[in-house]
Design a protein around this motif. Sequence first.
Motif, PDB file in Angstrom:
ATOM      1  N   ASP A  96       0.831  -1.201   0.000  1.00 37.36           N
ATOM      2  CA  ASP A  96       0.000   0.000   0.000  1.00 37.36           C
ATOM      3  C   ASP A  96       0.866   1.252   0.000  1.00 37.36           C
ATOM      4  OD1 ASP A  96      -2.146  -1.627   0.072  1.00 37.36           O
ATOM      5  OD2 ASP A  96      -2.780  -1.125   2.122  1.00 37.36           O
ATOM      6  N   ASP A  98       0.223   3.959   1.778  1.00 34.44           N
ATOM      7  CA  ASP A  98       0.043   4.816   2.958  1.00 34.44           C
ATOM      8  C   ASP A  98       1.021   4.495   4.087  1.00 34.44           C
ATOM      9  OD1 ASP A  98      -0.905   2.374   3.676  1.00 34.44           O
ATOM     10  OD2 ASP A  98      -2.919   3.041   4.202  1.00 34.44           O
ATOM     11  N   GLN A 100       1.315   1.869   5.757  1.00 38.76           N
ATOM     12  CA  GLN A 100       0.850   0.906   6.762  1.00 38.76           C
ATOM     13  C   GLN A 100       1.629  -0.401   6.612  1.00 38.76           C
ATOM     14  OE1 GLN A 100      -3.645   1.161   6.380  1.00 38.76           O
ATOM     15  NE2 GLN A 100      -3.359   1.339   8.595  1.00 38.76           N
ATOM     16  N   ARG A 202      -1.656   4.885   9.253  1.00 39.61           N
ATOM     17  CA  ARG A 202      -1.618   5.545   7.960  1.00 39.61           C
ATOM     18  C   ARG A 202      -0.746   6.795   8.060  1.00 39.61           C
ATOM     19  NH1 ARG A 202      -4.120   6.988   3.540  1.00 39.61           N
ATOM     20  NH2 ARG A 202      -5.060   5.160   2.623  1.00 39.61           N
TER      21      ARG A 202
HETATM   22 MG    MG Z   1      -4.113   1.622   4.504  1.00 40.39          MG
END
Ligand code: MG
Length: 311
Positions: A96, A98, A100, A202
């Motif tokens: 991802d 973000d 994470q 995030r």
């Molecule tokens: Mg995420």
Amino acid sequence: MSEKPELSVIIPVFNEAGSLAELYNRLLPVIKAQAASYEIIFVDDGSSDGSLSAIEELAKQDHAVKAVSFSRNFGHMIALSAGLDKASGRAVITMDADLQHPPELIPELMAKWKAGAQVVNTRRGKGKGVGFFKRITAGIFYWLINRIAKVNLPANAADYRLLDEKVVATLKQVRERSRFLRGLIRWVGFKQEFVDYQPDKRFAGRTKYSVSRMIAFAIDGITSFSTFPLRLATYIGSCIAFLGALYIIYALYVRFFTDQAIEGWASVLIAVLFIGGVQLVFLGILGEYLGRVFEEVKARPLYIINKQIGF
Ligand code: MG
Ligand code: UDP
């Protein structure tokens, strides 16, 4: 440029402008330490917040940064699939945008791959990055799908994983539209391993998975890998038919052997409402499957590319 890189990293991006520079800065040293050659493929899933220009900026500095930009938002799973279509590395990692998915886990993924694993899945731990609501709903979902579906999904599977080029080539042949990648990757087989990680918060922006999107995602997962909900109609229908038969016998008894034939208004009402409700539920389930057949039969392209960088 046309040489096959050792490692491809695929990153789906939907309005993540605030994370991209930080992501690149944290990712780059890790990748460089792991692979002599690499490519980073951003898939811009119809962002409207300047994510694309942030990606273009990175691509100017680093020719290993490539991008595909969709004509509109097609969804996370489709964005991942487009990345897989474009990736040419011997090992392919999806993660991802973000942060994470901590880039620092990549050495562990690569080590398992070098030791022979063809798919290295990750499992999300109880880290601070995951809220209570998500943990509960995900728990219920994985319990359910593992009971009724023909795939075995570990609880808390994440879309952070490493795939060998052979697995990527296989996945490229799967063109179904409602694609629940976690299930598909278990379905293709090969030598699979797991790595646990603690998700971070995030880095910027908000989650793109609203409750309604999570429900749609869960329904996609179940209908892609199980026809049990359809069979449930047969089971419940048979039970109700059996109870109905008993009630008919009782009604006939009251009609012919007693003189209280008018009573029973409430039981009739309950039976009508209950059976009506059950029928509507199963009509809805039929509709879910029929709708998916309809989507697949149209055989439209999975995604539409507006712009490509670096390919
Ligand atoms: Mg995420
Ligand atoms: N994403 C995407 N298209 C979408 C929704 C999400 O490409 O329609 C990307 C998003 O930018 C992120 C990843 O998919 O890189 C996971 O999304 P998010 O972090 O919002 O999901 P969560 O971690 O909250 O489950």
